[in-house]
Design a protein around this motif. Structure first.
Motif, PDB file in Angstrom:
ATOM      1  N   SER A 164     -39.781  62.541  23.955  1.00 29.56           N
ATOM      2  CA  SER A 164     -38.407  62.978  24.186  1.00 29.56           C
ATOM      3  C   SER A 164     -37.936  63.833  23.031  1.00 29.56           C
ATOM      4  N   GLU A 165     -37.455  65.030  23.363  1.00 33.29           N
ATOM      5  CA  GLU A 165     -36.883  65.958  22.376  1.00 33.29           C
ATOM      6  C   GLU A 165     -37.839  66.221  21.205  1.00 33.29           C
ATOM      7  N   GLY A 166     -39.110  66.427  21.536  1.00 30.59           N
ATOM      8  CA  GLY A 166     -40.084  66.842  20.527  1.00 30.59           C
ATOM      9  C   GLY A 166     -40.649  65.728  19.679  1.00 30.59           C
ATOM     10  N   ARG A 167     -40.435  64.463  20.070  1.00 33.79           N
ATOM     11  CA  ARG A 167     -40.998  63.348  19.310  1.00 33.79           C
ATOM     12  C   ARG A 167     -41.119  62.121  20.185  1.00 33.79           C
TER      13      ARG A 167
ATOM     14  N   GLY B 117     -48.682  69.962  14.132  1.00 31.78           N
ATOM     15  CA  GLY B 117     -49.830  70.859  14.159  1.00 31.78           C
ATOM     16  C   GLY B 117     -50.340  71.227  15.533  1.00 31.78           C
ATOM     17  N   ILE B 118     -49.719  70.716  16.596  1.00 28.55           N
ATOM     18  CA  ILE B 118     -50.212  71.003  17.942  1.00 28.55           C
ATOM     19  C   ILE B 118     -49.495  72.208  18.552  1.00 28.55           C
ATOM     20  N   GLY B 119     -48.287  72.477  18.102  1.00 25.03           N
ATOM     21  CA  GLY B 119     -47.537  73.607  18.655  1.00 25.03           C
ATOM     22  C   GLY B 119     -46.901  73.228  19.972  1.00 25.03           C
ATOM     23  N   GLU B 120     -47.247  73.987  21.026  1.00 25.87           N
ATOM     24  CA  GLU B 120     -46.691  73.716  22.353  1.00 25.87           C
ATOM     25  C   GLU B 120     -47.398  72.499  22.952  1.00 25.87           C
ATOM     26  N   VAL B 121     -46.654  71.428  23.118  1.00 18.92           N
ATOM     27  CA  VAL B 121     -47.234  70.172  23.614  1.00 18.92           C
ATOM     28  C   VAL B 121     -47.342  70.205  25.134  1.00 18.92           C
ATOM     29  N   ASP B 122     -48.534  69.887  25.624  1.00 22.60           N
ATOM     30  CA  ASP B 122     -48.743  69.749  27.066  1.00 22.60           C
ATOM     31  C   ASP B 122     -48.188  68.382  27.487  1.00 22.60           C
ATOM     32  N   GLU B 123     -46.939  68.366  27.922  1.00 17.84           N
ATOM     33  CA  GLU B 123     -46.260  67.094  28.207  1.00 17.84           C
ATOM     34  C   GLU B 123     -46.897  66.361  29.381  1.00 17.84           C
ATOM     35  N   GLN B 124     -47.443  67.109  30.324  1.00 16.97           N
ATOM     36  CA  GLN B 124     -48.098  66.460  31.468  1.00 16.97           C
ATOM     37  C   GLN B 124     -49.336  65.690  31.000  1.00 16.97           C
ATOM     38  N   LYS B 125     -50.135  66.303  30.131  1.00 18.11           N
ATOM     39  CA  LYS B 125     -51.311  65.631  29.579  1.00 18.11           C
ATOM     40  C   LYS B 125     -50.895  64.436  28.737  1.00 18.11           C
TER      41      LYS B 125
ATOM     42  N   MET C  87     -54.729  64.263  21.820  1.00 16.97           N
ATOM     43  CA  MET C  87     -53.941  65.479  22.040  1.00 16.97           C
ATOM     44  C   MET C  87     -54.411  66.620  21.144  1.00 16.97           C
ATOM     45  N   GLU C  88     -55.039  66.273  20.000  1.00 12.31           N
ATOM     46  CA  GLU C  88     -55.570  67.320  19.115  1.00 12.31           C
ATOM     47  C   GLU C  88     -56.808  67.981  19.708  1.00 12.31           C
ATOM     48  N   ASP C  89     -57.508  67.276  20.610  1.00 13.07           N
ATOM     49  CA  ASP C  89     -58.659  67.811  21.332  1.00 13.07           C
ATOM     50  C   ASP C  89     -59.721  68.370  20.384  1.00 13.07           C
ATOM     51  N   LYS C  90     -60.151  67.538  19.442  1.00 13.49           N
ATOM     52  CA  LYS C  90     -61.204  67.931  18.506  1.00 13.49           C
ATOM     53  C   LYS C  90     -62.570  67.515  19.048  1.00 13.49           C
ATOM     54  N   PRO C  91     -63.656  68.140  18.583  1.00 12.44           N
ATOM     55  CA  PRO C  91     -64.994  67.804  19.118  1.00 12.44           C
ATOM     56  C   PRO C  91     -65.534  66.461  18.649  1.00 12.44           C
TER      57      PRO C  91
END
Length: 542
Positions: free
Chosen positions: A449-452, A424-432, A473-477
């Motif tokens: 690694s490789e999307g997981r 559900g996150i889509g493009e993952v900010d790998e640095q974060k 990573m979901e960054d919800k309030p």
């Protein structure tokens, strides 16, 4: 008959394609019956020296039609069935994800998983259903040919058929409860092995518990399952022997009785047709148990796939995107919220409420209380997983249905499930993500690694840290934590309360944490104490 019922089920899913399969099956079944006639006629023509071009063409042509028709119909049946199974299993998945938590908690997990596993029997049963239908038509054409050769022989054969059908019907009626019992026993066995694997540590520690589960629960099921399967095999064997016996009886009548009435050539032809028919008859009646099992598996899948709410039956959206309009809020109010679990018989279930609470954005709130005080239930109500029986929620003064606003919350429950990827996150900010793994001090144990995640086979404390990473990573309030620090070492527990939670607050997040760590109560803005499902005390830190 099981055959027709199963074909009707398939027709519901893809009527046009099933009609095409039935047309091909009719052509194939009739071709199968014509072959024995053409073989007899061609052999007679060869022996009498009257072999013609028609004989040379028709027998290979009909044989080709039979082979090609069977291949096409079986392939198409497999495709139609697998397509239908795909749609049904998608509906089951969609139905489950649209269900509310109280419904899922009542579901038998082993029953659902076992039904999906048994879906593999459905395609095999579908192919056998079509094959059985074709062979029934072949038998019918053979019977017509016998009538043409001898009306007396035809009537004898036609007279035995009702006896065979009635006997087999009675056998199937006896088998139906056995099939249900077998499915129930398999589900029980599946459940017990889940207990053994999931509770391996507890069983290994406790010898009495281990011996009790194995000796008094697992072992007694196996003989019952064995007996049901043996009885099924015996019934199937009786069915096959009945068909074989009837074939021999008809052959005996032909040889010893009808031979006195007709020329030997007619008798030989009838005998040839009878012996040829024995193979399609055996195929039909041998397939019936597999067809019955496949039909039962398909019906169970249909039952699981039935939507409870027609409004979302065909929808794959959990909520209308326009409803997700609240990105931030100033305050969230609970006003006289009540919830009650379903009770047993006449006894009422445990209840929570009435609960009234005002939550300010950016607050850190600790929820504490004894075991069974309603803390975990309260947070499930708060984030919309349990629908309240009464009371209202308000966001910035506007009444809301919290189930429509679950997207506001990131959670790590006490019984959380750790996914191996960030759905559900889509493009993952790998640095974060890498930074959070380092911050949680698990970067050496797990990485992206490789999307997981490279592994979720971690210690209990590391799993909770990784679950926290996924939640952040979901960054919800709003962040909800249920006894998150329970498995952490003293160093990281202090880090969680005195560094991580204040950093979340600094980012503008609201934190609601169920905890017993009174040593760190000073890090919260407010402390809510629950007792017997109600807020008994509300303390604000200065």
């Amino acid at each position: 008959m099981e055959l027709w019922n199963f074909l009707k089920i398939l027709k519901k899913e893809s009527p046009e394609r099933v009609r095409w399969i039935l047309v091909m099956s009719v052509i194939t079944g009739v071709s199968g019956g014509l072959i024995v006639y053409l073989v007899i006629e061609t052999a007679e023509h060869i022996l009498s020296g009257r072999y013609t071009l028609a004989d040379m063409v028709m027998l290979p042509l009909i044989s080709l039609v039979l082979v090609v028709g069977k291949r096409i119909s079986q392939q198409q049946t497999a495709v139609v069935t697998e397509d239908a199974l795909e749609r049904i299993i998608v509906r089951i998945g969609n139905s489950i994800r649209h269900a509310e938590l109280p419904e899922i908690e009542k579901q038998n997990r082993a029953d659902i998983l076992m039904s999906i596993v048994r879906a593999q029997t459905v395609t095999d049963a579908a192919v056998k259903s079509v094959d059985a239908f074709q062979n029934l038509l072949t038998i019918f054409v053979c019977l017509l040919y016998i009538f043409l050769l001898s009306s007396t022989a035809g009537l004898v054969c036609a007279g035995i058929i009702p006896f065979v059908i009635i006997s087999l019907r009675a056998s199937r009626n006896m088998a139906a409860p056995l099939i249900r019992k077998e499915a129930e026993r398999e589900t029980e066995l599946f459940t017990l092995f889940n207990h053994i694997l999931d509770g391996f540590k507890e069983l290994k520690i406790s010898r009495p518990k281990n011996d009790d589960l194995f000796g008094n629960y697992l072992k007694p099921i196996l003989p019952k399952l064995r007996d049901a399967r043996i009885r099924m095999i015996i019934l199937d064997s009786k069915d096959r022997l009945l068909v074989l016996a009837c074939t021999f009886i008809l052959a005996g009548i032909d040889v010893f009785i009808l031979s006195r009435l007709y020329h030997y050539e007619i008798v030989i032809r009838i005998l040839t047709v009878l012996l040829y028919s024995s193979t399609p008859m055996m195929i039909v009646f041998t397939a019936i148990p597999d067809i019955a099992n496949g039909k039962a598996a398909m019906e169970k899948l249909y039952q699981l796939s039935q939507a409870k709410d027609a409004d979302w039956e065909m929808s794959e959206e959990l909520c209308v995107p326009s409803e997700e309009s609240i990105k931030d809020f100033t305050e969230l109010d609970l006003k006289d919220i009540c919830f009650e679990y379903a009770g047993n018989d006449d006894a009422p279930g445990f209840s929570v409420g009435p609960v009234s609470l005002n939550i300010k954005a950016g607050e850190i709130i600790f929820v504490c209380g004894g075991n069974g005080s309603g803390k975990s239930t309260f947070i499930k109500i708060l984030c919309g997983l349990y629908p309240p029986c009464s009371g209202t929620f308000e966001i910035d003064g506007c009444p809301v249905f919290m189930a429509d606003h679950r997207y506001l919350f990131s959670t790590v429950f006490g019984d959380f499930h750790l996914f191996d990827t960030l759905y559900g996150i889509g493009e993952v900010d790998e640095q974060k993500l890498d930074s959070l793994l380092v911050q949680m001090e698990i970067a050496s144990a797990v990485w992206w690694s490789e999307g997981r995640f490279s592994s979720v086979s971690l210690s209990a404390g590391q799993k909770k840290r990784l679950a926290l990473v996924a939640a952040l990573m979901e960054d919800k309030p709003v962040c909800i934590f249920d006894e998150w620090a329970a498995e952490q070492d003293p160093h990281f527990r202090q880090y969680f309360y005195e560094s991580l939670l204040p950093s979340f607050k600094a980012q503008g997040k609201t934190v609601i944490a169920v905890t017993h760590d009174d040593r760190y109560f000073h890090t919260a803005d407010r402390i809510v104490t629950m007792e017997q499902g109600r807020i008994s005390d509300l303390f604000r830190n200065l």
